[in-house]
Design a protein around this motif. Structure first.
Motif, PDB file in Angstrom:
ATOM      1  N   ASN A  33       0.813  -1.212   0.000  1.00  0.00           N
ATOM      2  CA  ASN A  33       0.000   0.000   0.000  1.00  0.00           C
ATOM      3  C   ASN A  33       0.847   1.263   0.000  1.00  0.00           C
ATOM      4  N   MET A  34       2.159   1.081  -0.074  1.00  0.00           N
ATOM      5  CA  MET A  34       3.078   2.202   0.097  1.00  0.00           C
ATOM      6  C   MET A  34       3.876   2.464  -1.175  1.00  0.00           C
ATOM      7  N   GLY A  35       4.413   3.658  -1.263  1.00  0.00           N
ATOM      8  CA  GLY A  35       5.269   3.965  -2.402  1.00  0.00           C
ATOM      9  C   GLY A  35       6.105   5.200  -2.136  1.00  0.00           C
ATOM     10  N   TRP A  36       7.124   5.373  -2.940  1.00  0.00           N
ATOM     11  CA  TRP A  36       7.986   6.562  -2.889  1.00  0.00           C
ATOM     12  C   TRP A  36       7.768   7.390  -4.148  1.00  0.00           C
ATOM     13  N   TYR A  37       7.629   8.672  -3.953  1.00  0.00           N
ATOM     14  CA  TYR A  37       7.473   9.623  -5.047  1.00  0.00           C
ATOM     15  C   TYR A  37       8.486  10.745  -4.850  1.00  0.00           C
ATOM     16  N   ALA A  49       9.216   4.508  -6.790  1.00  0.00           N
ATOM     17  CA  ALA A  49       9.226   3.074  -6.551  1.00  0.00           C
ATOM     18  C   ALA A  49       8.003   2.653  -5.758  1.00  0.00           C
ATOM     19  N   ARG A  50       7.500   1.494  -6.079  1.00  0.00           N
ATOM     20  CA  ARG A  50       6.438   0.893  -5.275  1.00  0.00           C
ATOM     21  C   ARG A  50       6.468  -0.609  -5.513  1.00  0.00           C
ATOM     22  N   ALA A  51       5.932  -1.307  -4.538  1.00  0.00           N
ATOM     23  CA  ALA A  51       5.900  -2.760  -4.626  1.00  0.00           C
ATOM     24  C   ALA A  51       4.457  -3.219  -4.703  1.00  0.00           C
ATOM     25  N   GLU A  57       7.883  -1.860  -9.062  1.00  0.00           N
ATOM     26  CA  GLU A  57       7.897  -0.878 -10.140  1.00  0.00           C
ATOM     27  C   GLU A  57       8.824   0.260  -9.784  1.00  0.00           C
ATOM     28  N   TYR A  58       9.680   0.629 -10.735  1.00  0.00           N
ATOM     29  CA  TYR A  58      10.612   1.742 -10.541  1.00  0.00           C
ATOM     30  C   TYR A  58      10.515   2.694 -11.735  1.00  0.00           C
ATOM     31  N   VAL A  59      10.730   3.958 -11.455  1.00  0.00           N
ATOM     32  CA  VAL A  59      10.798   4.927 -12.532  1.00  0.00           C
ATOM     33  C   VAL A  59      12.010   4.575 -13.399  1.00  0.00           C
ATOM     34  N   ASP A  60      11.865   4.715 -14.698  1.00  0.00           N
ATOM     35  CA  ASP A  60      12.914   4.282 -15.618  1.00  0.00           C
ATOM     36  C   ASP A  60      14.270   4.905 -15.280  1.00  0.00           C
ATOM     37  N   SER A  61      14.264   6.166 -14.887  1.00  0.00           N
ATOM     38  CA  SER A  61      15.519   6.869 -14.659  1.00  0.00           C
ATOM     39  C   SER A  61      16.288   6.345 -13.449  1.00  0.00           C
ATOM     40  N   MET A  62      15.624   5.558 -12.606  1.00  0.00           N
ATOM     41  CA  MET A  62      16.304   5.053 -11.420  1.00  0.00           C
ATOM     42  C   MET A  62      16.397   3.527 -11.384  1.00  0.00           C
ATOM     43  N   LEU A  79      13.905   3.369   0.971  1.00  0.00           N
ATOM     44  CA  LEU A  79      14.333   3.520  -0.410  1.00  0.00           C
ATOM     45  C   LEU A  79      15.848   3.660  -0.402  1.00  0.00           C
ATOM     46  N   GLN A  80      16.513   2.631  -0.834  1.00  0.00           N
ATOM     47  CA  GLN A  80      17.965   2.661  -0.935  1.00  0.00           C
ATOM     48  C   GLN A  80      18.322   3.162  -2.317  1.00  0.00           C
TER      49      GLN A  80
END
Length: 114
Positions: A33-37, A49-51, A57-62, A79-80
């Protein structure tokens, strides 16, 4: 009351690493239910990133430079990030989805110097 608190941001040189943390309270916690923006100046907020069940799922640039992880027992997500670039400079936010509601933390600033 749902609360999200990010920490771990700071100033780092290009090529360096940072580990961001987000502490959640007031929710039944699941990393799914969590994610990094993140939001850079003058840009829209974007997913970093989110699971989801069976996928991450990760943003392409990272891709290849960051990993999302979590601990259900302590209600934390992380988020490492490594090999940071100046273009990674942004405010990084933790987000939680609870039912139909979305919650955001206050954000933590990541600044990557060249």
């Amino acid at each position: 009351q749902v609360q999200l608190g990010e920490s771990g941001g700071g100033l780092v040189q290009a090529g360096g690493s940072l580990r961001l943390s987000c502490a959640a309270s007031g929710i039944v916690f699941s990393i799914y239910n969590m994610g990094w923006y993140r939001q850079a100046p003058g840009k829209q907020r974007e997913l970093v990133a989110r699971a989801t069940i069976g996928n991450t799922e990760y943003v392409d640039s990272m891709k290849g430079r960051c990993t999302i992880s979590g601990d259900n027992a302590s209600k934390m997500i992380y988020l490492q990030m490594s090999s940071l670039k100046p273009e990674d400079t942004a405010v990084y936010y933790c987000r939680a989805v609870v039912g139909t509601k979305i919650y955001w933390g206050q954000g933590t600033q990541v600044t990557v110097s060249s």
